[in-house]
Design a protein around this motif. Structure first.
Motif, PDB file in Angstrom:
ATOM      1  N   GLU A   1      26.419  54.173 -36.588  1.00  0.00           N
ATOM      2  CA  GLU A   1      26.011  53.783 -37.941  1.00  0.00           C
ATOM      3  C   GLU A   1      27.015  52.818 -38.571  1.00  0.00           C
ATOM      4  O   GLU A   1      26.637  51.784 -39.140  1.00  0.00           O
ATOM      5  CB  GLU A   1      25.868  55.032 -38.819  1.00  0.00           C
ATOM      6  N   LYS A   2      28.299  53.146 -38.460  1.00  0.00           N
ATOM      7  CA  LYS A   2      29.324  52.274 -39.030  1.00  0.00           C
ATOM      8  C   LYS A   2      29.339  50.906 -38.341  1.00  0.00           C
ATOM      9  O   LYS A   2      29.530  49.875 -38.987  1.00  0.00           O
ATOM     10  CB  LYS A   2      30.696  52.942 -38.915  1.00  0.00           C
ATOM     11  N   LEU A   3      29.147  50.903 -37.033  1.00  0.00           N
ATOM     12  CA  LEU A   3      29.146  49.639 -36.294  1.00  0.00           C
ATOM     13  C   LEU A   3      28.010  48.737 -36.744  1.00  0.00           C
ATOM     14  O   LEU A   3      28.198  47.539 -36.994  1.00  0.00           O
ATOM     15  CB  LEU A   3      29.050  49.931 -34.795  1.00  0.00           C
ATOM     16  N   VAL A   4      26.814  49.309 -36.878  1.00  0.00           N
ATOM     17  CA  VAL A   4      25.656  48.523 -37.300  1.00  0.00           C
ATOM     18  C   VAL A   4      25.824  48.042 -38.746  1.00  0.00           C
ATOM     19  O   VAL A   4      25.492  46.900 -39.087  1.00  0.00           O
ATOM     20  CB  VAL A   4      24.364  49.349 -37.131  1.00  0.00           C
ATOM     21  N   GLU A   5      26.342  48.917 -39.599  1.00  0.00           N
ATOM     22  CA  GLU A   5      26.536  48.532 -41.001  1.00  0.00           C
ATOM     23  C   GLU A   5      27.622  47.469 -41.151  1.00  0.00           C
ATOM     24  O   GLU A   5      27.496  46.532 -41.950  1.00  0.00           O
ATOM     25  CB  GLU A   5      26.898  49.774 -41.816  1.00  0.00           C
ATOM     26  N   GLU A   6      28.687  47.594 -40.375  1.00  0.00           N
ATOM     27  CA  GLU A   6      29.782  46.631 -40.458  1.00  0.00           C
ATOM     28  C   GLU A   6      29.340  45.236 -40.030  1.00  0.00           C
ATOM     29  O   GLU A   6      29.757  44.230 -40.610  1.00  0.00           O
ATOM     30  CB  GLU A   6      30.939  47.115 -39.572  1.00  0.00           C
ATOM     31  N   ARG A   7      28.470  45.158 -39.060  1.00  0.00           N
ATOM     32  CA  ARG A   7      28.053  43.864 -38.521  1.00  0.00           C
ATOM     33  C   ARG A   7      26.767  43.346 -39.146  1.00  0.00           C
ATOM     34  O   ARG A   7      26.316  42.261 -38.809  1.00  0.00           O
ATOM     35  CB  ARG A   7      27.900  43.964 -37.007  1.00  0.00           C
ATOM     36  N   GLY A   8      26.166  44.119 -40.045  1.00  0.00           N
ATOM     37  CA  GLY A   8      24.961  43.666 -40.732  1.00  0.00           C
ATOM     38  C   GLY A   8      23.784  43.450 -39.817  1.00  0.00           C
ATOM     39  O   GLY A   8      23.063  42.453 -39.929  1.00  0.00           O
ATOM     40  N   TRP A   9      23.570  44.399 -38.921  1.00  0.00           N
ATOM     41  CA  TRP A   9      22.492  44.256 -37.948  1.00  0.00           C
ATOM     42  C   TRP A   9      21.144  44.756 -38.462  1.00  0.00           C
ATOM     43  O   TRP A   9      20.164  44.699 -37.746  1.00  0.00           O
ATOM     44  CB  TRP A   9      22.856  45.008 -36.667  1.00  0.00           C
ATOM     45  N   GLY A  10      21.064  45.225 -39.674  1.00  0.00           N
ATOM     46  CA  GLY A  10      19.780  45.676 -40.189  1.00  0.00           C
ATOM     47  C   GLY A  10      19.524  47.140 -39.888  1.00  0.00           C
ATOM     48  O   GLY A  10      20.198  47.762 -39.055  1.00  0.00           O
ATOM     49  N   PRO A  11      18.527  47.725 -40.553  1.00  0.00           N
ATOM     50  CA  PRO A  11      18.272  49.160 -40.387  1.00  0.00           C
ATOM     51  C   PRO A  11      17.699  49.551 -39.028  1.00  0.00           C
ATOM     52  O   PRO A  11      17.864  50.687 -38.602  1.00  0.00           O
ATOM     53  CB  PRO A  11      17.272  49.473 -41.511  1.00  0.00           C
ATOM     54  N   ALA A  12      16.997  48.641 -38.364  1.00  0.00           N
ATOM     55  CA  ALA A  12      16.391  48.962 -37.060  1.00  0.00           C
ATOM     56  C   ALA A  12      16.958  48.020 -36.008  1.00  0.00           C
ATOM     57  O   ALA A  12      16.909  46.799 -36.161  1.00  0.00           O
ATOM     58  CB  ALA A  12      14.869  48.830 -37.125  1.00  0.00           C
ATOM     59  N   VAL A  13      17.501  48.592 -34.932  1.00  0.00           N
ATOM     60  CA  VAL A  13      18.168  47.811 -33.889  1.00  0.00           C
ATOM     61  C   VAL A  13      17.583  48.218 -32.535  1.00  0.00           C
ATOM     62  O   VAL A  13      17.396  49.406 -32.256  1.00  0.00           O
ATOM     63  CB  VAL A  13      19.692  48.034 -33.898  1.00  0.00           C
ATOM     64  N   LEU A  14      17.305  47.221 -31.720  1.00  0.00           N
ATOM     65  CA  LEU A  14      16.819  47.445 -30.355  1.00  0.00           C
ATOM     66  C   LEU A  14      17.893  46.973 -29.374  1.00  0.00           C
ATOM     67  O   LEU A  14      18.239  45.791 -29.343  1.00  0.00           O
ATOM     68  CB  LEU A  14      15.512  46.689 -30.115  1.00  0.00           C
ATOM     69  N   PHE A  15      18.434  47.916 -28.571  1.00  0.00           N
ATOM     70  CA  PHE A  15      19.449  47.606 -27.565  1.00  0.00           C
ATOM     71  C   PHE A  15      18.762  47.473 -26.211  1.00  0.00           C
ATOM     72  O   PHE A  15      18.029  48.376 -25.790  1.00  0.00           O
ATOM     73  CB  PHE A  15      20.506  48.709 -27.509  1.00  0.00           C
ATOM     74  N   VAL A  16      19.019  46.365 -25.534  1.00  0.00           N
ATOM     75  CA  VAL A  16      18.354  46.076 -24.261  1.00  0.00           C
ATOM     76  C   VAL A  16      19.417  45.879 -23.187  1.00  0.00           C
ATOM     77  O   VAL A  16      20.366  45.109 -23.380  1.00  0.00           O
ATOM     78  CB  VAL A  16      17.453  44.832 -24.361  1.00  0.00           C
ATOM     79  N   ASP A  17      19.237  46.583 -22.073  1.00  0.00           N
ATOM     80  CA  ASP A  17      20.125  46.439 -20.923  1.00  0.00           C
ATOM     81  C   ASP A  17      19.268  46.179 -19.687  1.00  0.00           C
ATOM     82  O   ASP A  17      18.046  46.385 -19.712  1.00  0.00           O
ATOM     83  CB  ASP A  17      20.974  47.698 -20.738  1.00  0.00           C
ATOM     84  N   ASP A  18      19.898  45.746 -18.598  1.00  0.00           N
ATOM     85  CA  ASP A  18      19.133  45.421 -17.402  1.00  0.00           C
ATOM     86  C   ASP A  18      18.722  46.650 -16.617  1.00  0.00           C
ATOM     87  O   ASP A  18      17.893  46.565 -15.713  1.00  0.00           O
ATOM     88  CB  ASP A  18      19.947  44.483 -16.496  1.00  0.00           C
TER      89      ASP A  18
END
Length: 307
Positions: free
Chosen positions: A218-235
């Motif tokens: 939560e702190k990481l997303v808030e600190e970087r301003g990534w928005g309330p919904a984040v999609l993380f994609v890996d291979d």
């Protein structure tokens, strides 16, 4: 005779047991030294695993060789950041292929993909009864002739009130159809390009975080301003344990492998976070299908079900 055989067998068995228990002191010392050596080796290996990984000097990325180099478009660049600290750290720049991440966004193609994804799993269960399903109406309501009234054979005829319904919805009604391959391919390109142009696409070196505490994410997303919904994609579909546990509490932080990436999921989330391996895989697959010579023949078997 039998007594002699039994005594001999018991004697041999007792000798074997004695050899097992009474080992020479030299063998005991050898085994102890071997055990101590193996223990020290295992302890050294564990200590090496627990040591923090030393990151190479920054920036770690300068440029990379792009497959199918563009002739008339400039290569796009994006920052690569980390996820092992809450504060963002720029690790370097990465070159992005313009055919994948700098295409002109086609809103009509994006809408086709979203509509297709919303309808292909939709099944309508609305149902109406036809004449033979409505209860009653087995007897002719009046004689064919002599009454001066209209001729009817059943009170459940569609022209009677309470009768059957003609051309009404029948259950179940699927709305599945197959969108053309080019429309799906261009939909991914348009959505990725739009995300990058809006600064909603971020690239990280990996999804490894130091803890599985949901508050860290939560702190990481808030600190970087990534928005309330984040999609993380890996291979890969086997994600790191910490980010899997940290994102499991929140329904708006989702993990997805590259092979499941789609237009609807990218638009539903405010921010799209790709790993370096995911970028490589996305470019590899999309550029392969854009430049393949047998595209018409490969998509021929889907042509009857396509729009």
């Amino acid at each position: 005779m039998a007594t002699k055989i039994i005594n001999k067998t018991v004697t041999e068995f007792s000798l074997r047991i004695t050899r097992c228990f009474f080992v020479p002191s030299k063998a005991i010392q050898t085994n102890a030294a071997l055990f101590q050596e193996r223990s020290e080796t295992s302890i050294t290996n564990v200590a090496e695993q627990l040591l923090p990984t030393i990151r190479p000097p920054l920036p770690i990325i300068y440029s990379r060789k792009l497959a199918f180099p563009p002739k008339f478009k400039a290569v796009r660049q994006a920052w690569v950041s980390n996820m092992d600290t809450v504060e963002e750290e720029k690790l370097g720049l990465i070159d992005l292929h313009p055919e994948v991440f700098a295409e002109r966004p086609r809103v009509d193609i994006i809408h086709e993909n979203v509509r297709w994804q919303q309808l292909y799993r939709h099944v309508s269960y609305a149902n109406t009864k036809v004449k033979y399903e409505v209860r009653g109406g087995g007897r002719k309501p009046r004689p064919q002739k002599g009454s001066g009234r209209s001729r009817h054979g059943s009170i459940r005829s569609p022209i009677w009130r309470g009768g059957g319904i003609v051309h009404g919805p029948r259950s179940p009604t699927p709305y599945f159809y197959m969108l053309s391959f080019n429309a799906r391919l261009n939909g991914l390109r348009s959505t990725l390009s739009a995300k990058l142009a809006q600064d909603d696409l971020h690239i990280v070196d990996s999804l490894d975080i130091p803890t599985d505490d949901p508050s860290y994410l939560e702190k990481l997303v808030e600190e970087r301003g990534w928005g309330p919904a984040v999609l993380f994609v890996d291979d890969n579909d086997i994600m790191p344990l910490n980010i899997t546990a940290a994102s499991d509490v929140h329904g708006h932080y989702n993990l997805m492998p590259v092979y499941g990436l789609n237009v609807h999921s990218m638009l539903k989330h405010h921010t799209l976070v790709l790993t370096l391996a995911a970028v490589e895989r996305i470019e590899e697959r999309l550029l392969f299908h854009l430049n393949r010579n047998d595209a018409a023949e490969a998509g021929r078997k889907y042509k009857l079900d396509s729009l």
